[in-house]
Design a protein around this motif. Structure first.
Motif, PDB file in Angstrom:
ATOM      1  N   ASP A  18      23.840  57.685  47.896  1.00  0.00           N
ATOM      2  CA  ASP A  18      24.252  58.938  48.525  1.00  0.00           C
ATOM      3  C   ASP A  18      23.030  59.815  48.775  1.00  0.00           C
ATOM      4  OD1 ASP A  18      26.874  58.421  48.845  1.00  0.00           O
ATOM      5  OD2 ASP A  18      27.637  59.728  47.248  1.00  0.00           O
ATOM      6  N   MET A  21      21.100  58.612  51.736  1.00  0.00           N
ATOM      7  CA  MET A  21      21.767  58.927  52.995  1.00  0.00           C
ATOM      8  C   MET A  21      21.646  60.408  53.300  1.00  0.00           C
ATOM      9  SD  MET A  21      25.169  56.540  53.182  1.00  0.00           S
ATOM     10  CE  MET A  21      25.689  56.632  51.496  1.00  0.00           C
ATOM     11  N   ARG A  24      18.152  61.096  54.437  1.00  0.00           N
ATOM     12  CA  ARG A  24      18.011  60.595  55.798  1.00  0.00           C
ATOM     13  C   ARG A  24      18.568  61.580  56.804  1.00  0.00           C
ATOM     14  NH1 ARG A  24      17.810  55.079  58.332  1.00  0.00           N
ATOM     15  NH2 ARG A  24      18.825  55.272  60.365  1.00  0.00           N
ATOM     16  N   LYS A 121      32.426  64.793  50.944  1.00  0.00           N
ATOM     17  CA  LYS A 121      31.586  63.841  51.666  1.00  0.00           C
ATOM     18  C   LYS A 121      32.461  62.843  52.401  1.00  0.00           C
ATOM     19  CE  LYS A 121      28.806  63.532  47.728  1.00  0.00           C
ATOM     20  NZ  LYS A 121      27.984  62.690  46.828  1.00  0.00           N
ATOM     21  N   PRO A 122      32.400  62.791  53.715  1.00  0.00           N
ATOM     22  CA  PRO A 122      33.208  61.814  54.435  1.00  0.00           C
ATOM     23  C   PRO A 122      32.693  60.411  54.203  1.00  0.00           C
ATOM     24  CG  PRO A 122      32.066  63.335  55.931  1.00  0.00           C
ATOM     25  CD  PRO A 122      31.486  63.523  54.586  1.00  0.00           C
ATOM     26  N   ILE A 123      33.615  59.433  54.331  1.00  0.00           N
ATOM     27  CA  ILE A 123      33.192  58.041  54.189  1.00  0.00           C
ATOM     28  C   ILE A 123      32.408  57.607  55.436  1.00  0.00           C
ATOM     29  CG2 ILE A 123      34.099  55.685  54.138  1.00  0.00           C
ATOM     30  CD1 ILE A 123      36.281  56.884  52.214  1.00  0.00           C
ATOM     31  N   ASP A 124      32.869  58.187  56.532  1.00  0.00           N
ATOM     32  CA  ASP A 124      32.191  57.905  57.805  1.00  0.00           C
ATOM     33  C   ASP A 124      30.778  58.492  57.760  1.00  0.00           C
ATOM     34  OD1 ASP A 124      31.222  57.894  60.361  1.00  0.00           O
ATOM     35  OD2 ASP A 124      33.170  58.388  61.288  1.00  0.00           O
ATOM     36  N   PHE A 125      29.771  57.640  57.790  1.00  0.00           N
ATOM     37  CA  PHE A 125      28.391  58.094  57.609  1.00  0.00           C
ATOM     38  C   PHE A 125      27.947  59.032  58.717  1.00  0.00           C
ATOM     39  CE2 PHE A 125      23.681  57.509  57.842  1.00  0.00           C
ATOM     40  CZ  PHE A 125      23.384  58.091  56.641  1.00  0.00           C
ATOM     41  N   ALA A 126      28.349  58.759  59.901  1.00  0.00           N
ATOM     42  CA  ALA A 126      27.966  59.604  61.039  1.00  0.00           C
ATOM     43  C   ALA A 126      28.468  61.020  60.831  1.00  0.00           C
ATOM     44  CB  ALA A 126      28.563  59.029  62.322  1.00  0.00           C
ATOM     45  N   LEU A 129      26.414  62.658  58.090  1.00  0.00           N
ATOM     46  CA  LEU A 129      25.128  63.124  58.596  1.00  0.00           C
ATOM     47  C   LEU A 129      25.295  64.482  59.268  1.00  0.00           C
ATOM     48  CD1 LEU A 129      23.396  60.016  60.256  1.00  0.00           C
ATOM     49  CD2 LEU A 129      22.705  61.225  58.196  1.00  0.00           C
TER      50      LEU A 129
ATOM     51  N   ARG B 640      35.129  55.813  46.791  1.00  0.00           N
ATOM     52  CA  ARG B 640      34.620  56.356  48.040  1.00  0.00           C
ATOM     53  C   ARG B 640      33.086  56.215  48.145  1.00  0.00           C
ATOM     54  NH1 ARG B 640      37.884  60.483  50.645  1.00  0.00           N
ATOM     55  NH2 ARG B 640      36.093  61.847  50.793  1.00  0.00           N
ATOM     56  N   LEU B 643      31.959  52.834  49.236  1.00  0.00           N
ATOM     57  CA  LEU B 643      32.459  52.629  50.582  1.00  0.00           C
ATOM     58  C   LEU B 643      31.578  53.385  51.589  1.00  0.00           C
ATOM     59  CD1 LEU B 643      34.769  51.077  51.821  1.00  0.00           C
ATOM     60  CD2 LEU B 643      36.154  53.160  51.705  1.00  0.00           C
ATOM     61  N   ARG B 644      31.267  54.607  51.134  1.00  0.00           N
ATOM     62  CA  ARG B 644      30.393  55.407  51.982  1.00  0.00           C
ATOM     63  C   ARG B 644      29.032  54.693  52.164  1.00  0.00           C
ATOM     64  NH1 ARG B 644      31.657  59.824  49.773  1.00  0.00           N
ATOM     65  NH2 ARG B 644      29.951  59.836  48.273  1.00  0.00           N
ATOM     66  N   ASP B 647      29.348  51.857  54.647  1.00  0.00           N
ATOM     67  CA  ASP B 647      29.342  52.364  56.007  1.00  0.00           C
ATOM     68  C   ASP B 647      27.980  52.919  56.387  1.00  0.00           C
ATOM     69  OD1 ASP B 647      30.869  53.059  58.439  1.00  0.00           O
ATOM     70  OD2 ASP B 647      30.382  55.118  57.848  1.00  0.00           O
ATOM     71  N   GLY B 648      27.406  53.701  55.406  1.00  0.00           N
ATOM     72  CA  GLY B 648      26.127  54.345  55.679  1.00  0.00           C
ATOM     73  C   GLY B 648      25.013  53.342  55.927  1.00  0.00           C
ATOM     74  N   TYR B 649      24.938  52.334  55.077  1.00  0.00           N
ATOM     75  CA  TYR B 649      23.859  51.344  55.212  1.00  0.00           C
ATOM     76  C   TYR B 649      24.078  50.477  56.437  1.00  0.00           C
ATOM     77  CZ  TYR B 649      21.566  52.850  51.009  1.00  0.00           C
ATOM     78  OH  TYR B 649      20.868  53.600  50.117  1.00  0.00           O
ATOM     79  N   LEU B 651      25.372  51.548  59.132  1.00  0.00           N
ATOM     80  CA  LEU B 651      24.945  52.396  60.233  1.00  0.00           C
ATOM     81  C   LEU B 651      23.415  52.406  60.354  1.00  0.00           C
ATOM     82  CD1 LEU B 651      25.863  54.304  62.498  1.00  0.00           C
ATOM     83  CD2 LEU B 651      25.597  56.200  60.875  1.00  0.00           C
ATOM     84  N   MET B 652      22.785  52.529  59.097  1.00  0.00           N
ATOM     85  CA  MET B 652      21.311  52.511  59.118  1.00  0.00           C
ATOM     86  C   MET B 652      20.801  51.220  59.738  1.00  0.00           C
ATOM     87  SD  MET B 652      20.055  54.116  55.527  1.00  0.00           S
ATOM     88  CE  MET B 652      21.348  54.668  54.478  1.00  0.00           C
ATOM     89  N   ARG B 673      31.850  48.155  59.534  1.00  0.00           N
ATOM     90  CA  ARG B 673      32.086  49.599  59.585  1.00  0.00           C
ATOM     91  C   ARG B 673      33.590  49.936  59.787  1.00  0.00           C
ATOM     92  NH1 ARG B 673      28.930  53.399  62.973  1.00  0.00           N
ATOM     93  NH2 ARG B 673      29.627  54.805  61.352  1.00  0.00           N
TER      94      ARG B 673
END
Lengths: 147, 852
Positions: A18, A21, A24, A121-126, A129, B640, B643-644, B647-649, B651-652, B673
């Motif tokens: 986390d 991310m 980043r 914190k959303p699970i969706d990384f976008a 961000l 979560r 899971l995050r 998804d995050g990695y 995406l990276m 994703r």
């Protein structure tokens, strides 16, 4: 990451993924090099109150923003929030809780203690961000702190 | 009538005439020419009546009267004197000695017979029916005793009294046939005694003879006659005269007949004049008219005559030496016995004063001596007629008065009877009232027990309330409520009330045998136990010491179970049925109370056990709940975070290495994703679902249309092709956040499932239906198969494939949970490819249900 530049954002996060991310996300908005990352609540308190390994820090220059995770080993986020908001000098530091928990009691307790924002914190990384960037920019660049 | 009539006369004509006359009446008559013959007849014959001439060759008829009266049984024999002797002296002598009547000569034969028959008939009555009782009232013991002895010798039953008061009491008690009373008495005098007797309806007919003092006291005499004495006798006269007077008044008898002699009998006229010539002429004139004339030569003689025999009319000379006509008239009119006899005053002068004087003295008429005989005769007839009429009317008046008095008596008697009846009824009412009061007290105690039964579940408190009043009501020194402990063979006090204190609670125990025959008790029969017959021991001693010589044990039975006995006792070995009844009533109530109390005890214990169980379960639940919370918490955090990271990695990787990946590589990253995103939604929905169940409801009035509009605003931008119609919706009461979820879910579903249809359209409407507000979301989209309706609202159950419509299968389950928590219901209708309509209903009164 030691820098002479004043630390503008203190990231309190025990989960390195986390943290990576988040960093980043901040970096992508050019806030990355002003972030200091501590991995638990105890270290966060030492940093803020210039104690322990951070005793040499200048207490007159507190961070401009604290990004605080709640669920941490040793001292948890709620405790950190309580101590910061209970301190006359540190109370003014904006604290944004960033947590995976959408638990009602955490939200309620955080606001009761004086949190400035509460972010799930959303699970969706976008989406994540985007949230982090918005918060960082708002609190660091826009918000004026008294004194 | 068996006896004969003896006729003693020296004249053969007279003898034959009378014998014939009596025989014609069916009587046997015996004629005697002299006294000697008469004595012989009297010796052998049963003579019922004697007719005697006064002058007989061998002596005086008066002497014969004396002889007859002295004979055994002779005292009652009626004697009729025949005499030419019109002289008052002779008459008085004869009457005094004992003759019953005089018939003047020349006699009238029919009158003699009628009078004789009358005397015979009268004699047949009272004297033979009962013995004659005479009451003598005199304060002088000597004279009284002398008189009593004389009377007893004559065959009278004698009562004596020393005072007027005593005499009146004795008279009222014994009702004598006649009374001889002294005029002068201590206390009330003789006249008053007679007056009082005359006032008494029961005794006013009793003949009274007044004894007067030795000195001739005229006023006392008048007073006596005025009071109603029938005769008076001077004490100095010999005893024989007293007896004769008594016989005369008794003969005169009682009854109304006395006042009205027969109309047909010859009238007795008393002629009083000091002039012998005039008297003779008068006498002969009147005899010629058929009157029986008695001649008196002075006022005194006339009064004396009247004292012995009444007459029908008096002719009274006004001027006489000694007691003159005016005074005599006054005397006669002053006496009750003689005042009704008409008096015709004879006067020589026509002077007005003389006439007035005579009339004012009480004379009824006056006749001048110089008048024609016819005038006197006419006047006499008029007076006699008047007298007759007066007698008759008096008789009628008396009869009326008598009837009136009897009526009054009867009335008084009825009143007395009525009063007695009233008193009896009053006494009965009082008795009833007392019984009622007692009964009311009984009821109140039983009621008290009833009340305690309802109010007091605690047996000891109940006993405390009931026992003392019960003890008082029973009137005994001690009452005990005993509970039977069959297992121990013992009796235990529940409570006991004594004179001084009340014992409540256990501790006192004694053998079961103290309660008598247990089988009889089971049958409901009370037992009476004599303390002395108990086996020796401290309990028996204790009972005897506290004065319980015997006691009654009344069983307490409820639902056929003998629970114990109510016992009460005291110094007596007898108990009244009332005591037994009261004790039974109370025992029955107590038995119910005891059963109730025991039942309550059991229920209480049971409730406590239940509560304990509930507490245990609750804490188990609480533990489970806490575990669930901890689980949710860790799910939200711990699941979560990785899971995050996934998804995050990914995406990276996508961002930093996209140039080095080919299409397949990029597709695979996309799948990673996508899966991460779906898992995230699942976790979020799952957490939501669990929160909906756990979170307390925050109920508030809600504008449902605004809430729906808000949801549409959030959702519809993603579905620009779907037309949404929002109609009027009734307001609701509920938890805003949760109901927002409901709208979000239903509207979201409708949008999602209709988006691909041509002319997609959803309609949101609501209505009030009775006690419910019904809200519906209708679409014209994919619809669903009603065959699978059962699965519609279940968690993770889906009716569409993931590649058709994405979803977690949690949404409708959350909807149902929220609606049900609001006390409402949810349902859906649909057909494949023909749209669906989901509705939920909420109670109009808002939700009262705060639990899941």
């Amino acid at each position: 990451m030691e820098s002479l530049e004043p630390i503008e954002i203190l990231l309190v996060e025990d989960n390195p993924k986390d943290a990576e991310m988040t960093l980043r996300a901040l970096r992508s908005h050019n806030l990355g090099n002003r972030v200091f990352w501590v991995k638990d609540g105890a270290e966060a308190l030492d940093f803020i109150f210039c104690r322990g390994v951070y005793a040499s820090r200048d207490a007159a220059r507190p961070p401009k923003l604290v990004l605080l995770d709640l669920k941490m080993p040793k001292v948890d986020g709620i405790e950190v929030l309580r101590q910061v908001k209970a301190d006359e000098r540190m109370r003014a530091i904006p604290v944004v809780v960033m947590t995976s928990s959408n638990e009602e009691r955490d939200v309620t307790e955080s606001y009761r203690l004086g949190v400035n924002s509460y972010i799930v914190k959303p699970i969706d990384f976008a989406a994540f961000l985007e949230v982090v960037a918005k918060i960082g920019l708002y609190w660091v660049l826009t918000n004026r702190v008294p004194g | 009538m068996s006896g004969a009539v003896m006729i003693v006369d020296d004249s053969l004509t007279v003898r034959m005439d009378l014998v014939e006359a009596f025989s014609a009446e069916g009587l046997r008559a015996i004629g005697c020419e002299n006294i000697a013959k008469a004595r012989a007849v009297l010796a052998v014959e049963d003579v019922a009546l004697a007719v005697l001439d006064v002058l007989l060759p061998d002596g005086s008829g008066v002497e014969l009267v004396r002889e007859i009266r002295a004979m055994p049984g002779g005292a009652a024999m009626p004697i009729l004197m025949l005499s030419t002797e019109a002289e008052v002296r002779d008459r008085i002598r004869g009457l005094a000695i004992g003759s019953d009547d005089y018939a003047g000569k020349p006699y009238e034969r029919d009158y003699v017979v009628a009078r004789a028959l009358e005397l015979l008939g009268r004699r047949a009555g009272p004297s033979q029916a009962r013995q004659t009782t005479v009451l003598v009232i005199d304060d002088s013991a000597t004279f009284r005793n002398e008189l009593c002895r004389a009377l007893e010798r004559e065959g009278y039953i004698v009562l004596s009294a020393a005072s007027g008061e005593e005499g009146l009491r004795s008279a009222a008690l014994h009702r004598p046939s006649a009374i001889i009373v002294d005029g002068v008495l201590p206390g009330i005098d003789g006249a008053t005694v007679i007056r009082k007797l005359r006032l008494d309806a029961a005794m006013r007919q009793t003949p009274c003879v007044m004894l007067t003092g030795s000195t001739l006291d005229r006023s006392a005499e008048l007073n006596a006659l005025d009071a109603g004495a029938d005769a008076f006798v001077r004490k100095e006269e010999n005893m024989e005269l007293v007896l004769a007077r008594l016989a005369a008044v008794l003969r005169a008898g009682s009854g109304p007949e006395r006042a009205t002699p027969s109309l047909h009998s010859p009238k007795k006229i008393l002629a009083v004049d000091d002039s012998e010539t005039y008297l003779d002429a008068l006498t002969s004139t009147l005899r010629g008219e058929g009157y029986d004339v008695i001649a008196a030569r002075s006022g005194d003689e006339a009064l004396e005559m009247l004292g012995a025999q009444p007459v029908d009319c008096i002719l009274l000379d006004r001027i006489m030496p000694g007691l003159d006509g005016t005074d005599a008239c006054r005397r006669i009119k002053a006496s009750a016995a003689t005042r009704d006899i008409p008096i015709i005053m004879l006067t020589g002068s026509e002077s007005r004063e003389a006439i007035i004087e005579g009339l004012s003295a009480g004379a009824d008429d006056y006749v001048l001596k110089s008048s024609e005989d016819d005038v006197l005769k006419a006047r006499l007839r008029a007076q006699l007629r008047r007298r007759q009429i007066e007698d008759e009317s008096r008789h009628i008046r008396l009869e009326l008065l008598r009837k009136e008095l009897e009526a009054v008596d009867r009335l008084a008697q009825q009143e007395r009877a009525h009063k007695t009846e009233l008193e009896r009824q009053l006494a009965e009412i009082r008795r009833t009232q007392e019984a009622l009061a007692k009964h009311a007290e009984r009821l109140s105690i039983v009621h008290e027990i009833d009340r305690a039964l309802i109010g007091e579940i605690d047996l000891h408190a109940l006993a405390a309330v009931v026992l003392q009043p019960l003890r008082t009501l029973l009137g005994v020194p001690r009452v005990v409520v005993n509970l039977f402990d069959f297992a121990a063979g013992e009796v235990e006090w529940l409570a006991a009330a004594g004179r001084r204190r009340t014992h409540i609670g256990p501790g006192v125990r004694y053998p079961l045998s103290f309660m008598g025959d247990l089988e009889a008790l089971r049958r409901g029969e009370p037992q009476v136990i004599d303390t002395h017959e108990l086996p020796s021991g401290p309990e028996k001693e204790a009972l005897l010491t506290s004065g319980v010589r015997a006691y009654m044990a009344v069983p307490m039975i409820a639902a056929n179970e003998l629970l114990g006995a109510l016992s009460f006792g005291g110094e007596h070995t007898q108990f009244t049925p009332e005591q037994a009844t009261i004790a039974r009533e109370v025992a029955t109530q107590l038995a119910i109370a005891i059963t109730q109390a025991r039942l309550f005890e059991r229920v209480k214990r049971h409730a406590e056990e239940l509560e304990q169980k509930v507490r245990e379960r609750t804490s188990e639940l609480e533990v489970a709940n806490r575990e669930l919370e901890a689980f949710s918490y860790s799910v939200s955090h711990d699941l979560r975070a990785p899971l995050r990271a996934v998804d995050g990695y990914a995406l990276m990787l996508q961002e930093d290495y996209t140039a080095r990946l080919d299409d397949e590589g990029r597709r695979l990253l996309g799948v990673i994703r996508g899966s991460a995103a779906q898992m995230g939604r699942l976790i979020d929905d799952l957490l939501k679902f669990s929160q909906v169940g756990r979170k307390p409801l925050a109920s508030a009035p809600l504008d449902m249309r605004a809430l729906a509009a808000e949801s549409i605003g959030e959702l519809s931008p993603a579905y620009p092709t779907v037309r949404v119609e929002l109609r009027e919706l009734p307001a609701a009461t509920g938890d805003r956040a949760l109901l927002k979820h409901v709208w979000m879910n239903l509207i979201g579903n409708a949008l999602k499932y209709s988006a691909r249809s041509d002319g997609a359209r959803i309609e949101i409407s609501g209505r009030v239906d009775g006690a419910e507000n019904v809200y519906s979301v209708r679409d014209n989209g994919a619809g669903f198969d009603m065959r699978y309706y059962d699965k519609l609202f279940k968690v993770f159950q889906r009716l569409h494939r993931e590649d058709e419509f994405e979803g977690t299968g949690v949404g409708l389950a959350i909807v149902q949970r929220v609606v049900v928590r609001h006390g409402g219901r949810v349902w859906g209708e649909g057909a494949v490819a023909d749209g669906a309509c989901f509705s939920f209903a909420l109670p109009t009164g808002g939700t009262s249900n705060g639990k899941p």
